[in-house]
Design a protein around this motif. Sequence first.
Motif, PDB file in Angstrom:
ATOM      1  N   SER A   1       0.606  -1.316  -0.052  1.00  0.00           N
ATOM      2  CA  SER A   1      -0.134   0.106   0.218  1.00  0.00           C
ATOM      3  C   SER A   1       1.094   1.303  -0.038  1.00  0.00           C
ATOM      4  O   SER A   1       0.407   2.452  -0.112  1.00  0.00           O
ATOM      5  CB  SER A   1      -0.869   0.071   1.235  1.00  0.00           C
ATOM      6  OG  SER A   1      -0.228  -0.083   2.580  1.00  0.00           O
ATOM      7  N   MET A   2       2.256   1.050   0.268  1.00  0.00           N
ATOM      8  CA  MET A   2       3.040   2.408   0.406  1.00  0.00           C
ATOM      9  C   MET A   2       3.798   2.507  -0.768  1.00  0.00           C
ATOM     10  O   MET A   2       4.748   3.483  -0.880  1.00  0.00           O
ATOM     11  CB  MET A   2       3.994   2.191   1.569  1.00  0.00           C
ATOM     12  CG  MET A   2       3.328   2.069   2.833  1.00  0.00           C
ATOM     13  SD  MET A   2       2.484   3.556   3.356  1.00  0.00           S
ATOM     14  CE  MET A   2       3.696   4.650   3.569  1.00  0.00           C
ATOM     15  N   LYS A   3       3.666   1.314  -1.814  1.00  0.00           N
ATOM     16  CA  LYS A   3       4.296   1.637  -2.972  1.00  0.00           C
ATOM     17  C   LYS A   3       3.418   2.233  -4.369  1.00  0.00           C
ATOM     18  O   LYS A   3       2.274   1.831  -4.209  1.00  0.00           O
ATOM     19  CB  LYS A   3       4.674   0.202  -3.733  1.00  0.00           C
ATOM     20  CG  LYS A   3       5.941  -0.192  -2.381  1.00  0.00           C
ATOM     21  CD  LYS A   3       6.385  -1.465  -2.664  1.00  0.00           C
ATOM     22  CE  LYS A   3       7.292  -2.027  -1.751  1.00  0.00           C
ATOM     23  NZ  LYS A   3       7.815  -3.467  -2.150  1.00  0.00           N
ATOM     24  N   ASN A   4       4.168   2.798  -5.164  1.00  0.00           N
ATOM     25  CA  ASN A   4       3.260   3.317  -6.160  1.00  0.00           C
ATOM     26  C   ASN A   4       3.174   2.213  -7.440  1.00  0.00           C
ATOM     27  O   ASN A   4       3.850   1.366  -7.347  1.00  0.00           O
ATOM     28  CB  ASN A   4       3.844   4.787  -6.841  1.00  0.00           C
ATOM     29  CG  ASN A   4       5.066   4.728  -7.458  1.00  0.00           C
ATOM     30  OD1 ASN A   4       5.642   3.616  -8.154  1.00  0.00           O
ATOM     31  ND2 ASN A   4       5.970   5.546  -7.519  1.00  0.00           N
ATOM     32  N   ASP A   5       2.416   2.364  -8.274  1.00  0.00           N
ATOM     33  CA  ASP A   5       2.010   1.402  -9.367  1.00  0.00           C
ATOM     34  C   ASP A   5       3.396   1.170 -10.144  1.00  0.00           C
ATOM     35  O   ASP A   5       3.174  -0.070 -10.579  1.00  0.00           O
ATOM     36  CB  ASP A   5       0.852   1.904 -10.300  1.00  0.00           C
ATOM     37  CG  ASP A   5      -0.445   2.080  -9.492  1.00  0.00           C
ATOM     38  OD1 ASP A   5      -0.483   1.436  -8.329  1.00  0.00           O
ATOM     39  OD2 ASP A   5      -1.542   2.518 -10.226  1.00  0.00           O
ATOM     40  N   ASP A   6       3.849   2.053 -10.405  1.00  0.00           N
ATOM     41  CA  ASP A   6       5.279   1.571 -11.309  1.00  0.00           C
ATOM     42  C   ASP A   6       6.219   0.689 -10.714  1.00  0.00           C
ATOM     43  O   ASP A   6       6.785   0.019 -11.278  1.00  0.00           O
ATOM     44  CB  ASP A   6       6.020   3.144 -11.737  1.00  0.00           C
ATOM     45  CG  ASP A   6       5.473   3.939 -12.540  1.00  0.00           C
ATOM     46  OD1 ASP A   6       4.426   3.446 -13.621  1.00  0.00           O
ATOM     47  OD2 ASP A   6       5.475   5.149 -12.440  1.00  0.00           O
TER      48      ASP A   6
END
Length: 74
Positions: free
Chosen positions: A8-13
């Motif tokens: 949840s803390m990471k972006n989609d890329d």
Amino acid sequence: MNAPTDISMKNDDVLRVELEVFRREHRDLDDAIRALQQTGTADQLTLQRLKKKKLKLKDKIAQIEDRLLPDIIA
């Protein structure tokens, strides 16, 4: 500094890159397991550990895919 482990803390890329890495590792483990079974040189404990690692990767892949491609109920 350590990278966050919670998806949840990471972006989609970042998740897309991790997804590809995990898929590659999963395929590699599958190939390794198959090769060890064909040669008959691996002990059952080694095979069991590799299969367990493969299942953990499958779970990680599913979590990331769920995050990137949420279910849309129309």
